[in-house]
Design an enzyme around this catalytic site. Structure first.
Site, PDB file in Angstrom:
ATOM      1  CD  GLU A 265     -25.655   8.190 -42.753  1.00 51.15           C
ATOM      2  OE1 GLU A 265     -24.875   8.110 -41.779  1.00 51.15           O
ATOM      3  OE2 GLU A 265     -25.264   8.396 -43.921  1.00 51.15           O
TER       4      GLU A 265
ATOM      5  CD  GLU B  81     -17.455   9.015 -46.478  1.00 53.04           C
ATOM      6  OE1 GLU B  81     -17.638   9.777 -45.524  1.00 53.04           O
ATOM      7  OE2 GLU B  81     -18.264   8.145 -46.841  1.00 53.04           O
TER       8      GLU B  81
ATOM      9  CG  ASP C 226     -21.421   4.092 -43.579  1.00 58.70           C
ATOM     10  OD1 ASP C 226     -21.323   4.362 -42.370  1.00 58.70           O
ATOM     11  OD2 ASP C 226     -21.626   4.948 -44.456  1.00 58.70           O
TER      12      ASP C 226
HETATM   13  O1  GCW Z   1     -22.143   6.984 -42.827  1.00 63.37           O
HETATM   14  C1  GCW Z   1     -21.314   7.845 -43.520  1.00 63.37           C
HETATM   15  C2  GCW Z   1     -22.063   9.120 -43.547  1.00 63.37           C
HETATM   16  C3  GCW Z   1     -21.203  10.343 -43.604  1.00 63.37           C
HETATM   17  C4  GCW Z   1     -20.152  10.238 -42.515  1.00 63.37           C
HETATM   18  C5  GCW Z   1     -19.307   8.994 -42.754  1.00 63.37           C
HETATM   19  C6  GCW Z   1     -18.270   8.768 -41.661  1.00 63.37           C
HETATM   20  C7  GCW Z   1     -19.196  11.959 -41.152  1.00 63.37           C
HETATM   21  O2  GCW Z   1     -22.974   9.105 -44.621  1.00 63.37           O
HETATM   22  O3  GCW Z   1     -22.033  11.464 -43.424  1.00 63.37           O
HETATM   23  O4  GCW Z   1     -19.351  11.391 -42.415  1.00 63.37           O
HETATM   24  O5  GCW Z   1     -20.143   7.872 -42.761  1.00 63.37           O
HETATM   25  O6  GCW Z   1     -18.546   7.970 -40.775  1.00 63.37           O
HETATM   26  O7  GCW Z   1     -17.225   9.376 -41.690  1.00 63.37           O
END
Ligand code: GCW
Length: 695
Positions: A398, A296, A370
């Site tokens: 989240e 990311e 995730d």
């Molecule tokens: O779940 C996703 C999140 C990001 C996060 C990423 C990660 C810290 O939306 O905000 O970044 O995972 O775990 O690196």
């Protein structure tokens, strides 16, 4: 003392939740365990001091009498605390402290000099502190004390919180206010709240805190920030909590003004060695780093054509002489659109098994995508045979309703931990781990976590990292007794135990996943198809169209990442448990389930059931009026109303969207969505919290 905000004797006064599960309230006289004094000869030793202060606070409040801390045993019913080296009475008892573990504790009722005593001991002070918290927990929750020696040791050495906190005090995916680290005022002013944070963590066995966001900022390694981190480390140390930071892979460029961060460059290697030595000069017990690399947009070794192992080893080598560890995250996906996002972590990391230094630990999210409300466990667990693995779970919600939805995550983590890997004998996922790290839900809100029930998830993280076999229900029961009182524990636990499945039902039943709105991830967005990368779009994940729905992970090859035993179970729709059906398979809308219903009918039924579960949790909670203090009762009541409204939003928006694809009528007896699909698509929440990628 800081924590005691409400009078101990008037437990129905409005409370604000600040005390967490460390609410020490007067116990009816008949049920009190009498304690006359706390005998602790080395009372000034920092960790013993933390232990006797806590015991004094708790015992005085529970028994409504003064309990002095003394060095000589003079009375019946004393509590003796210390290691055999710091307490001669305990040394004289020659208690069996085995198996030796510097965090284990032993409790034993005993007679010393003709007096009845309770002994709380361990080989190290840290164990004594854990024992003190355990002792208080037993009394608080009305559980009997063991009649003979009781031994407890943590299953894992690493029991960590990962704060996704930025230096400007914003918190990525944080729904409880600002960061509790007030970097600007540190190191000159350390908020006393940090001591309460330390107490709370020590009470559940958490022994490490990663202070900063994995989307990291190199500035935290600047000399003045090292001083700030040192102030936090000094405050947490007596409670047995080590401090860790996130390492930004490009820090040698940003901070060191080098031209590259290539891990094979000698200047880069030297920069990390020097920087890490500087950290250890100030914080001799610094824990190490967590690194998110090549994921990311974060920089990493692949920017220089090097592997994750080469990158990790370079920093690990600089940490090794100081005893530090490097937790390298497996949450990666490359910049090309993959056949299956869920396959990425295994694809990158499994081939590197055996190439990491011994102080590298690969940190793997519980599921392959995730932190979704339901995923199977990550295939990396059990597949990494030469590299230690840490399970990362997300305590902050989240994807499970932020701070307002009631969703107890103990059940979700238990599901992952207890899964058999089917690779070796009876091995379960929990057997393959060296620790558990939880993405923190803690912030500056008075109640710490944004909601009262979210405190349970912090609690469960610590308890399950101490003993992953405890069981989610037992943990919920402990928490409910401590937090709301023994009399209401039963209904509270019943709400908690069904809560996560309710969220699964109203957001993504039958193994559907990743259906949320863009960016902030608040609310439904199964229709989203316009994001830069294919695998950021919900439509990539559900693959719904006129004819069917679900991701065929057999065809994608992902299923092969699991052991043959799982391939057999998950390989065909008929043998796949229905709660993962659409995770592994693409099936026609008319596919029949064991209930006789089609997939479409079952989906509608489950979305609807999710909403009715919330309605029933509301009714259950309403009955507790007058039994729970007015302050917390009111907030939970209001939040459950929000949850019901939003559960219905999820249900209606999702059903409207699926109908736009499949053109099917609603099964008989089900309410149609309240609004049109266009209405749901037009909802926008640009300022929903927790959406920050800034340092
Ligand atoms: O779940 C996703 C999140 C990001 C996060 C990423 C990660 C810290 O939306 O905000 O970044 O995972 O775990 O690196």
């Amino acid at each position: 003392m800081l924590m005691l905000t409400a009078s101990a004797s008037s437990s129905l006064l409005a409370e604000d939740g600040y005390e967490l599960w460390m609410r020490y309230r007067t116990v009816p006289v008949a049920k009190q365990v009498p304690v006359s004094q706390i005998v602790c000869p080395f009372a000034d030793a920092a960790t013993l001091k933390a232990a006797h202060s806590e015991l004094k606070l708790g015992l005085e409040a529970m028994n409504d009498r003064t309990v002095p801390v003394v060095s000589k045993l003079t009375k019946q019913d004393a509590v003796l605390i210390g290691t055999p080296l710091t307490n001669e009475y305990i040394a004289g008892l020659n208690l069996d402290l085995r198996p030796f573990d510097d965090e284990a504790f032993v409790y034993a009722p005993a007679t010393v000099n003709g007096k009845r005593v309770h002994v709380i001991t361990g080989t190290e002070q840290q164990g004594v502190l854990y024992g003190a918290f355990w002792f208080l927990r037993q009394l608080q929750s009305g559980k009997p004390l063991p009649k003979s020696r009781y031994y407890s040791a943590p299953r894992y050495k690493l029991r960590l919180l990962n704060h996704w906190d930025n230096l400007n005090r914003s918190v990525e995916r944080g729904y409880a206010g600002q960061s509790i680290w007030d970097w600007h005022k540190l190191p000159d002013y350390v908020d006393p709240r940090i001591i309460d944070y330390a107490r709370a963590n020590a009470s559940i066995g958490i022994n490490g805190a990663v202070l900063t966001n994995v989307n990291s900022n190199a500035m935290v390694l600047r000399a003045d920030y090292i001083q700030k981190t040192k102030a936090i480390a000094d405050t947490l140390r007596p409670y047995g909590i080590k401090v860790y930071l996130t390492g930004r892979f490009s820090a040698p460029i940003e901070l060191g003004k080098l031209k590259t961060a290539d891990p094979l460059d000698p200047e880069v290697q030297q920069w990390w060695k020097d920087k890490i030595s500087e950290v250890y000069r100030e914080i001799p017990d610094f824990g190490g780093f967590v690194v998110k690399a090549n994921s990311e947009g974060q920089p990493g070794p692949q920017n220089y054509g090097r592997s994750h192992a080469e990158g990790a080893n370079m920093i690990a080598d600089a940490l090794a002489p100081h005893g530090g560890i490097l937790m390298w995250r497996a949450f990666v996906y490359d910049d090309k659109t993959p056949v299956d996002r869920a396959a990425q972590a295994y694809k990158e990391f499994q081939p590197l098994d055996g190439q990491f230094r011994s102080n590298v630990i690969v940190q793997v999210k519980n599921g392959p995508i995730d932190f979704q409300p339901r995923e199977p466990f990550s295939p990396l667990f059990g597949a990494l045979q030469k590299t230690p693995a840490l399970m990362e779970v997300q305590v902050t919600k989240e994807y499970l309703g932020f701070a307002t939805h009631l969703a107890y995550l103990g059940t979700m983590w238990q599901e992952a931990l207890a899964s058999p890997t089917r690779r070796r004998g009876q091995e379960k996922v929990l057997d393959t781990l060296t620790g558990i790290a939880g993405v923190s839900n803690i912030g500056s809100d008075r109640n710490w976590c944004g909601s009262h029930f979210d405190q349970a998830n912090w609690y469960a993280l610590g308890r399950l990292a101490w003993d992953p076999t405890l069981g989610a229900e037992k943990v919920a029961d402990e928490w409910a007794r401590l937090t709301f009182g023994t009399t209401v524990a039963k209904p509270v636990v019943s709400m908690m135990m069904r809560s996560r499945e309710a969220v699964v039902d109203y957001t993504g039943p039958l193994g559907l996943t990743h259906l949320m709105a863009t960016g902030h991830h608040y609310g439904p967005g199964p229709w989203v198809d316009n994001l830069g990368r294919a695998d950021w779009n919900p439509v990539y994940f559900h693959r719904g169209d006129r004819d069917g729905i679900g991701f065929d992970r057999v065809a994608a090859g992902t299923l092969k990442q699991y052991a043959p035993g799982w391939q057999a179970v998950w390989g065909k729709p008929e043998t796949t448990p229905e709660n993962l059906l659409l995770w592994f398979h693409h099936v026609p809308w008319s596919y029949r389930l064991s209930s006789g219903k089609t997939v479409w009918e079952e989906m509608v039924a489950r979305y609807t059931h999710g909403v009715s579960e919330v309605i029933s949790m509301r009714a259950e909670w309403a009955k507790l009026g007058g039994k729970v203090d007015a302050g917390r009762f009111a907030q939970v009541t209001e939040f459950l109303k929000i949850q019901e409204k939003e559960a219905k939003w999820w249900r209606d928006a999702s059903i409207a969207y699926w109908q736009s694809l499949n053109g099917l009528p609603l099964p008989k007896g089900f309410e149609p969505p309240e609004h049109s699909l266009e209405y749901y698509k037009s909802i926008s929440h640009p300022y929903a919290p927790g959406n920050t990628h800034t340092g």
